[in-house]
Design a protein around this motif. Sequence first.
Motif, PDB file in Angstrom:
ATOM      1  N   PRO A  57       0.805  -1.214   0.000  1.00 50.47           N
ATOM      2  CA  PRO A  57       0.000   0.000   0.000  1.00 50.47           C
ATOM      3  C   PRO A  57       0.845   1.274   0.000  1.00 50.47           C
ATOM      4  N   ALA A  58       2.009   1.247   0.652  1.00 44.67           N
ATOM      5  CA  ALA A  58       2.852   2.443   0.695  1.00 44.67           C
ATOM      6  C   ALA A  58       3.382   2.797  -0.693  1.00 44.67           C
ATOM      7  N   PHE A  59       3.839   1.778  -1.437  1.00 44.95           N
ATOM      8  CA  PHE A  59       4.405   2.025  -2.759  1.00 44.95           C
ATOM      9  C   PHE A  59       3.338   2.204  -3.830  1.00 44.95           C
ATOM     10  N   VAL A  60       2.358   1.284  -3.837  1.00 48.21           N
ATOM     11  CA  VAL A  60       1.409   1.225  -4.948  1.00 48.21           C
ATOM     12  C   VAL A  60       0.259   2.216  -4.786  1.00 48.21           C
ATOM     13  N   ILE A  61      -0.277   2.314  -3.572  1.00 47.73           N
ATOM     14  CA  ILE A  61      -1.462   3.148  -3.358  1.00 47.73           C
ATOM     15  C   ILE A  61      -1.084   4.559  -2.917  1.00 47.73           C
ATOM     16  N   GLU A  62      -0.210   4.665  -1.932  1.00 50.39           N
ATOM     17  CA  GLU A  62       0.146   5.989  -1.401  1.00 50.39           C
ATOM     18  C   GLU A  62       1.286   6.643  -2.173  1.00 50.39           C
ATOM     19  N   ASN A  63       2.007   5.845  -2.972  1.00 45.19           N
ATOM     20  CA  ASN A  63       3.164   6.357  -3.719  1.00 45.19           C
ATOM     21  C   ASN A  63       4.123   7.103  -2.794  1.00 45.19           C
ATOM     22  N   SER A  64       4.375   6.503  -1.624  1.00 50.49           N
ATOM     23  CA  SER A  64       5.167   7.182  -0.600  1.00 50.49           C
ATOM     24  C   SER A  64       6.002   6.166   0.178  1.00 50.49           C
ATOM     25  N   PRO A  65       7.137   5.718  -0.405  1.00 49.91           N
ATOM     26  CA  PRO A  65       7.984   4.739   0.289  1.00 49.91           C
ATOM     27  C   PRO A  65       8.504   5.238   1.641  1.00 49.91           C
ATOM     28  N   ASP A  66       8.599   6.549   1.799  1.00 51.11           N
ATOM     29  CA  ASP A  66       9.119   7.090   3.058  1.00 51.11           C
ATOM     30  C   ASP A  66       8.047   7.236   4.137  1.00 51.11           C
ATOM     31  N   LEU A  67       6.811   6.825   3.817  1.00 54.11           N
ATOM     32  CA  LEU A  67       5.690   6.857   4.766  1.00 54.11           C
ATOM     33  C   LEU A  67       5.408   8.266   5.296  1.00 54.11           C
ATOM     34  N   SER A  68       5.742   9.280   4.513  1.00 46.03           N
ATOM     35  CA  SER A  68       5.524  10.661   4.965  1.00 46.03           C
ATOM     36  C   SER A  68       4.040  10.977   5.123  1.00 46.03           C
ATOM     37  N   PHE A  69       3.190  10.215   4.442  1.00 46.40           N
ATOM     38  CA  PHE A  69       1.747  10.457   4.547  1.00 46.40           C
ATOM     39  C   PHE A  69       1.211  10.132   5.938  1.00 46.40           C
ATOM     40  N   THR A  70       2.020   9.411   6.745  1.00 49.94           N
ATOM     41  CA  THR A  70       1.584   9.095   8.107  1.00 49.94           C
ATOM     42  C   THR A  70       1.987  10.167   9.122  1.00 49.94           C
TER      43      THR A  70
END
Length: 471
Positions: A57-70
Amino acid sequence: MVKKINSFLSSAIFKSPSFYSILFIATVLIWINFNIRKWKENDVIKSDVVSYYAYLPAFVIENSPDLSFTDGKEEFYTNHNRYWPQIAPNGKKVIKTTMGMAFLYSPFFLIAHTEAKMKGLPQDGFSQPYHKWIHLSGVFYCLIGLIFLRKILLKFYNEIITTIVLLLLVFGTNLFHYTTAEAALSHAPDFALIAIFIYTSMNWLEDKQLSTSVFLGLIFGLIILIRPVNILIAIFPLLYNVTSFSSFRLRIKSLFLEWKPLLIITVFSFAVFFPQMIYWKYITGSWLFNSYVGEQFYFLNPHILEGFFSYRKGWLLYTPLMIFSITGFYFLYKNQRNFFLPVIVFFVINCYVVFSWWCWWYGGSMGMRPMIDSYALMAIPLAALIRWVLIKRKAILTITFSLIALIFTALNVFQSWQLRNGIIHWDSMTKESYRESLFQLHGNEKIQNTLKSPDYEKARKGEDEYEITLF
């Protein structure tokens, strides 16, 4: 076309008891899973699965490997079993586990993503279809592992022995729990990959063809990418068919002389692991990073006795069927010596490493779950013991073995049910609580009052926090 179909249906595989045993196992596991329906309450992506799965989900859905969306929402994501990152020295969030399981989840993730869209459910990676398909992936990989294990066993044992081993391994060990109640964890896939690795290694030692080398490298890389400590399985091709010092010397010499196939294996293994290194470099600034912050092995203080026999998680207490497998080492040495060294050397070293981990009981689990990874190897001495029992053709021996095996199998299935229903505790069992829970269909106050929680803080420091009581 009709002739081809009839020819296919009349082939040897359809006359094979071991083939039908896998069909039976598949039917039972699917039936149990669709009755338990762990995904109904979105109760699959939790515990270690949170980290295994987080890459998708981090890579494919959120496009955010660094989890900055959290950022700023850590409490929400933690409470909802979504992303449990570690904090790297540079302050960035890094997913705790390596990404091997995410690779294996991927096709099931895409199926779930499609189903969520078709049903109008959130395509966030955490709605019910994702839980369902991630859970069922464990059943799929277990069956793949059984197919390859069947191939291995049939090279040396007959259909009856192979059938018995397959049935006992699934229903008589904690592999059963990890293909039903907690199928999304890594243990069934690890079991499958090691079975594939063993089978491919045997072929590779015979031909060393390019295609075999490439495939072996990919499988070996994936094994390491899921659980790096399983690099120990390389012991198998190093020692298979080695029965003396001179044959070991010849094996080493042949590997040096035929270095090209070995180089191909190394290159493709590295290629599988390299995406993990890119991720670590991107997040932490280092190509190699220990994302298990504050956790380590204590090789000078292993807990082998506790790992085997403790009431908390003892492997042979909660999976007593494996006593047969250990007994089978003797018969492996006597009658199938080509397997003896690789299996016993791996077994000894693996046990030492597994039980040297700071959390030697491995958190919440059914028995000693990391041992499941090696069951494709442990099936071989089990088969050797069963072969001896059948060859003896003594009624009393056959009946005794059969009765004990049935009792151990029934106990395993029953205790898995008990754990699932909260009668057996996931990490706090004691001698008193174990004896009180034996054969109980309902939890009671006495069980609860005799539980003892592990001292995780002492264990992290490598200190003994558990006094083992065997009797």
